[in-house]
Design a protein around this motif. Structure first.
Motif, PDB file in Angstrom:
ATOM      1  N   LEU A 169       0.822  -1.212   0.000  1.00 15.68           N
ATOM      2  CA  LEU A 169       0.000   0.000   0.000  1.00 15.68           C
ATOM      3  C   LEU A 169       0.854   1.259   0.000  1.00 15.68           C
ATOM      4  CD1 LEU A 169      -2.825  -1.028   2.496  1.00 15.68           C
ATOM      5  CD2 LEU A 169      -2.999  -0.755   0.022  1.00 15.68           C
ATOM      6  N   LEU A 170       1.937   1.251   0.762  1.00 14.60           N
ATOM      7  CA  LEU A 170       2.856   2.385   0.784  1.00 14.60           C
ATOM      8  C   LEU A 170       3.471   2.607  -0.598  1.00 14.60           C
ATOM      9  CD1 LEU A 170       4.455   4.559   2.347  1.00 14.60           C
ATOM     10  CD2 LEU A 170       6.160   2.785   2.798  1.00 14.60           C
ATOM     11  N   ALA A 171       3.836   1.521  -1.266  1.00 15.92           N
ATOM     12  CA  ALA A 171       4.408   1.633  -2.609  1.00 15.92           C
ATOM     13  C   ALA A 171       3.386   2.216  -3.580  1.00 15.92           C
ATOM     14  CB  ALA A 171       4.880   0.265  -3.092  1.00 15.92           C
ATOM     15  N   GLY A 172       2.141   1.791  -3.470  1.00 17.99           N
ATOM     16  CA  GLY A 172       1.096   2.352  -4.317  1.00 17.99           C
ATOM     17  C   GLY A 172       0.885   3.828  -4.063  1.00 17.99           C
ATOM     18  N   PHE A 173       0.933   4.225  -2.795  1.00 14.81           N
ATOM     19  CA  PHE A 173       0.790   5.638  -2.454  1.00 14.81           C
ATOM     20  C   PHE A 173       1.953   6.448  -3.019  1.00 14.81           C
ATOM     21  CE2 PHE A 173       1.587   9.219   0.440  1.00 14.81           C
ATOM     22  CZ  PHE A 173       0.376   9.881   0.316  1.00 14.81           C
TER      23      PHE A 173
ATOM     24  N   LYS B 103       8.137   1.042  -7.577  1.00 16.79           N
ATOM     25  CA  LYS B 103       8.068  -0.282  -8.217  1.00 16.79           C
ATOM     26  C   LYS B 103       8.918  -1.295  -7.463  1.00 16.79           C
ATOM     27  CE  LYS B 103       7.088   1.078 -12.984  1.00 16.79           C
ATOM     28  NZ  LYS B 103       7.619   1.098 -14.368  1.00 16.79           N
ATOM     29  N   GLY B 104      10.119  -0.869  -7.041  1.00 15.48           N
ATOM     30  CA  GLY B 104      10.979  -1.765  -6.278  1.00 15.48           C
ATOM     31  C   GLY B 104      10.361  -2.140  -4.946  1.00 15.48           C
ATOM     32  N   LEU B 105       9.759  -1.170  -4.294  1.00 11.68           N
ATOM     33  CA  LEU B 105       9.100  -1.431  -3.022  1.00 11.68           C
ATOM     34  C   LEU B 105       7.904  -2.360  -3.196  1.00 11.68           C
ATOM     35  CD1 LEU B 105       9.506  -0.537  -0.090  1.00 11.68           C
ATOM     36  CD2 LEU B 105       7.952   1.352  -0.520  1.00 11.68           C
ATOM     37  N   MET B 106       7.156  -2.162  -4.268  1.00  5.62           N
ATOM     38  CA  MET B 106       6.004  -3.015  -4.528  1.00  5.62           C
ATOM     39  C   MET B 106       6.442  -4.446  -4.836  1.00  5.62           C
ATOM     40  SD  MET B 106       2.729  -2.278  -6.962  1.00  5.62           S
ATOM     41  CE  MET B 106       2.309  -0.820  -6.047  1.00  5.62           C
ATOM     42  N   SER B 107       7.495  -4.592  -5.619  1.00  7.10           N
ATOM     43  CA  SER B 107       8.018  -5.927  -5.922  1.00  7.10           C
ATOM     44  C   SER B 107       8.470  -6.628  -4.642  1.00  7.10           C
ATOM     45  CB  SER B 107       9.189  -5.835  -6.892  1.00  7.10           C
ATOM     46  OG  SER B 107       8.773  -5.324  -8.117  1.00  7.10           O
ATOM     47  N   ALA B 108       9.166  -5.887  -3.793  1.00  4.06           N
ATOM     48  CA  ALA B 108       9.623  -6.470  -2.530  1.00  4.06           C
ATOM     49  C   ALA B 108       8.441  -6.884  -1.659  1.00  4.06           C
ATOM     50  CB  ALA B 108      10.504  -5.473  -1.789  1.00  4.06           C
ATOM     51  N   GLY B 109       7.389  -6.085  -1.645  1.00  2.00           N
ATOM     52  CA  GLY B 109       6.198  -6.424  -0.873  1.00  2.00           C
ATOM     53  C   GLY B 109       5.514  -7.681  -1.379  1.00  2.00           C
ATOM     54  N   PHE B 110       5.399  -7.802  -2.708  1.00  2.00           N
ATOM     55  CA  PHE B 110       4.773  -8.998  -3.279  1.00  2.00           C
ATOM     56  C   PHE B 110       5.618 -10.243  -3.031  1.00  2.00           C
ATOM     57  CE2 PHE B 110       2.218  -6.194  -6.185  1.00  2.00           C
ATOM     58  CZ  PHE B 110       0.993  -6.597  -5.693  1.00  2.00           C
ATOM     59  N   ILE B 111       6.916 -10.124  -3.193  1.00  3.26           N
ATOM     60  CA  ILE B 111       7.792 -11.271  -2.940  1.00  3.26           C
ATOM     61  C   ILE B 111       7.711 -11.675  -1.470  1.00  3.26           C
ATOM     62  CG2 ILE B 111      10.212 -11.992  -2.835  1.00  3.26           C
ATOM     63  CD1 ILE B 111      10.623 -10.301  -5.412  1.00  3.26           C
ATOM     64  N   GLY B 112       7.713 -10.694  -0.587  1.00  4.51           N
ATOM     65  CA  GLY B 112       7.576 -10.984   0.840  1.00  4.51           C
ATOM     66  C   GLY B 112       6.258 -11.660   1.163  1.00  4.51           C
ATOM     67  N   LEU B 113       5.186 -11.211   0.531  1.00  8.70           N
ATOM     68  CA  LEU B 113       3.879 -11.808   0.768  1.00  8.70           C
ATOM     69  C   LEU B 113       3.839 -13.256   0.291  1.00  8.70           C
ATOM     70  CD1 LEU B 113       1.173 -11.028   1.988  1.00  8.70           C
ATOM     71  CD2 LEU B 113       0.420 -10.325  -0.278  1.00  8.70           C
TER      72      LEU B 113
END
Length: 76
Positions: free
Chosen positions: A23-27, A43-53
């Motif tokens: 959500l933070l990456a989207g914001f 984008k990097g933060l979002m990728s890291a979030g998805f991989i973590g999930l």
């Protein structure tokens, strides 16, 4: 059963953190204002979030499977 409960709580907490990162990456992406540096960071933060999930969900599945096997082995 206590170990399974602790594992579920910890992985649930980590899942909430991963979703918050997404959500933070989207914001950040939405407020980047066209800046390529900020969009790349988001984008990097979002990728890291998805991989973590994905890792958290896989860990939860594996932990549930192992705890079920141990529970069934000790109760029979």
């Amino acid at each position: 059963e206590i170990a399974a409960g602790v594992i579920n709580v910890i992985l649930g907490f980590l899942g909430i953190i991963a979703v918050d990162i997404i959500l933070l990456a989207g914001f950040k992406w939405m407020t980047a204002g066209g800046s390529e540096d900020k969009i790349t960071e988001a984008k990097g933060l979002m990728s890291a979030g998805f991989i973590g999930l994905v890792i958290i969900l896989a860990s939860w599945g594996l932990a549930t499977w192992v705890v079920d096997l141990l529970y069934n082995a000790t109760t029979e």
